[in-house]
Motif scaffolding. Structure first.
Motif, mmCIF file in Angstrom:
data_model
loop_
_atom_site.group_PDB
_atom_site.id
_atom_site.type_symbol
_atom_site.label_atom_id
_atom_site.label_comp_id
_atom_site.label_asym_id
_atom_site.label_seq_id
_atom_site.Cartn_x
_atom_site.Cartn_y
_atom_site.Cartn_z
ATOM 1 N N HIS J 87 0.789 -1.061 0.214
ATOM 2 C CA HIS J 87 0.045 -0.125 0.020
ATOM 3 C C HIS J 87 1.018 1.162 -0.196
ATOM 4 C CE1 HIS J 87 -2.928 2.842 1.285
ATOM 5 N NE2 HIS J 87 -3.835 1.989 1.044
ATOM 6 N N SER J 89 0.751 4.011 1.322
ATOM 7 C CA SER J 89 1.065 4.770 2.749
ATOM 8 C C SER J 89 1.593 3.705 3.835
ATOM 9 C CB SER J 89 -0.492 5.074 3.326
ATOM 10 O OG SER J 89 -1.133 5.975 2.352
ATOM 11 N N SER J 90 1.974 2.483 3.431
ATOM 12 C CA SER J 90 2.527 1.738 4.259
ATOM 13 C C SER J 90 3.941 2.300 4.821
ATOM 14 C CB SER J 90 2.621 0.169 3.834
ATOM 15 O OG SER J 90 3.360 -0.561 4.954
ATOM 16 N N ILE J 91 4.334 2.167 6.248
ATOM 17 C CA ILE J 91 5.688 2.684 6.447
ATOM 18 C C ILE J 91 6.408 1.155 7.086
ATOM 19 C CG2 ILE J 91 4.820 4.790 7.359
ATOM 20 C CD1 ILE J 91 5.116 3.663 10.119
ATOM 21 N N ARG J 92 5.788 0.241 6.881
ATOM 22 C CA ARG J 92 6.425 -1.056 7.245
ATOM 23 C C ARG J 92 7.295 -1.853 6.385
ATOM 24 N NH1 ARG J 92 3.983 -3.998 11.975
ATOM 25 N NH2 ARG J 92 4.763 -6.029 10.405
#
Lengths: 96, 96, 96, 96, 96, 96, 96, 96, 96, 96
Positions: J87, J89-92
């Motif tokens: 995604h 927006s993912s920061i992982r």
């Protein structure tokens, strides 16, 4: 003339294994004969399901029904037929 | 890697005709480029519906999403993706 | 070759009445021409609904789509197509 | 008065083959008698399915129910009835 | 001949209040005339919904459709018709 | 207080015929007693289906449940309850 | 007498904010008056949704409908009513 | 923490009556213990159905699952869980 | 405590582009703050759809609702929540 | 490449308990081997249901299908596959 067919297989648990094996062997031979003839244009497995999407190229609704109702697995399948035609954006010769 | 995609198009009535024409032209060019590249393997129209069944051959879920979300008609389509694989009964070299 | 078609009509409320009248007149003429030609075999109204069941007799999926997508009401209809064939119990000559 | 009926047949696997054969023979005779009488106007097979679309021409809801519930296959069918009437665009004398 | 009809009313928010009031008054008069004539046998409100279940007693599918399509609220209703007949266990004279 | 109830009957095929006959006789007597008492106001058969629409006039949700769960066919029915009230357009004294 | 009610709220985007604020304030007051009176027994929010499950304790279907159709948000809600009764396993005095 | 649970019971017909009686007795005791402990806050029967709506007050999703999967009827139920929270309009101390 | 959430985004076409850009920027910041805090454990895009599957790790149903209803896109999303718990076969420390 | 999979387990009642125990043990070992290998990234139980949501990280649709169709419980599960991607927006790091 092209048709899109979805087949979902549901083999009853109480069918004797030998009978299942025999039906599946007949199904495979039946399908491969029709693929060799060009009438069964494509067949793909759906990931994670006992199901396939197929494309048939036959001369009529009637011929399609004769082929599908002759499938050895026909009594154990749910079948959904969608009539297709050439898409106006297609550039492939064999998409119609 | 193959994916089956159904696209249903719903163009809003209040989109100006010139804009519709421009979007459809861009959509056609976009689709034909991807067909020429081999990534958009097949596209068929469903009889009686403003919809298509398509087969994509791409390297990953991510590449498929980039292609689909880049479609000029993407904001006006309902899209349903099904991951495919080679069917054990297939005899065609290009069914996988 | 026969097809069963269900058409549900949803005319948007903001279409000007004169435009609606004109579309409906064109739709009627279009339908009656096809009925006269034998391609639109039957059309029945569903009681209580703005919908019809129709039977088409055309040479291919493609011809069916050209007819349906040419309907003046096409942009305002939901259409569902089912390919038919002669039933083995039928005794009527014109059921196929 | 016309009715559209969809019948889906689901014969249980544990019905003895001789019984199935007998029921199907009675079903065929029952249907053909009603077709000959003009009450069962049309019957078509749906491509790829063990199902039919039929048109009945009877005098009342009650007569329709007596006919349908008398079908030898009635206990093994799912039935869906839609009352019909003449469509205002129809040009055929026998569409009502 | 009896029919069960479910009507769900969806009045668009942009209909001018005076027009809504006028339509509802015409709808009420139309319904009460048909109730007085005996053709609209029963009408009940569903608790918590803008909807009714009604029973009609008319001579044909056609008469039912003329009545329903003539409802002032017809363009704003979803209608579902089910043909009925006397139940073999009924002891009431007026259940058929 | 009125309730609309739809009952669909599905009698299992392996129920012994004598047991089915006995249950159906008890069901009929049970229904006719309640009709005679005025609590089971109406019962109609749906054309082509083993199902009924009924209207009950009872004092509470609880009384309705005791009646329905006491039906000899209760274990073999699918039941759907809708609470009703007098419709503001009704002119009949017995529609509430 | 108890009823289970699910309410889903869908406030149209074009409602002026001041009007929304006023409706929500009236809704809250209306609900709290009914809670104080004991007729609106419980109200819970569903996690992640603009919806509630409520339990009403009223004397009739009619009273329930008058309460629900009087909700300031009624024109903007989808409502689903289920009549309840005391469960035979309940040990709570206030579960009926 | 509150959860709304719908349970639909479907006891197979071939379960021996003595076993059914025993399961139902264990189910009732199990439910009443949890009601006495405050974890099973409410339970109501749905009119006309073999089903209940319940409210649970437990410390976690995990505790809810241990309770539900420990129900003697668990193998014969269809269960639907909805997490709840206090509604901003609630005036009751025990609605959260 | 873990929750599975599906979010489908439907941004209305008449929202001014500048407003859309601003909302999306706020949404991204809001999501990333929650990811950084460990409460929004995972977020994945669904191939071909404007939707995501997410896993939240929060202390209660209430906290989950405050987070979801605070999403800048909340008015334009359809949200479906499923409470999760540790699977008995899991070997990962962070699956609960 | 990531896939979201929902599995609903329906073990037939007539499977001998010893066989069930053996299948479940094989299923657990099979799952834990794949978790250890990193291919079965996550598995969570759904509260109140005999079902799980899982995340798989495999190299292709084909590999996913080989894993799923090899599950000892495969004949007793309903499986639904959704292809995922990172995604935006993912920061992982491990969300792709």
């Amino acid at each position: 003339m092209l048709y899109h067919v979805r087949m979902d297989v549901r083999i009853p648990r109480d069918l004797p294994p030998a009978e299942v094996t025999a039906i599946l062997a007949r199904e495979k031979a039946y399908s491969q004969d029709l693929q060799a003839s060009g009438k069964w244009r494509h067949i793909w497995r759906l990931a994670g399901e006992y199901a396939n999407f197929s494309i048939f190229d036959v001369s009529s609704n009637d011929e399609l029904h004769q082929i599908l109702s002759g499938l050895p697995l026909f009594p154990f399948m749910e079948i959904q037929v969608t009539p297709l035609l050439r898409h106006p954006s297609s550039i492939r010769e064999d998409d119609s």
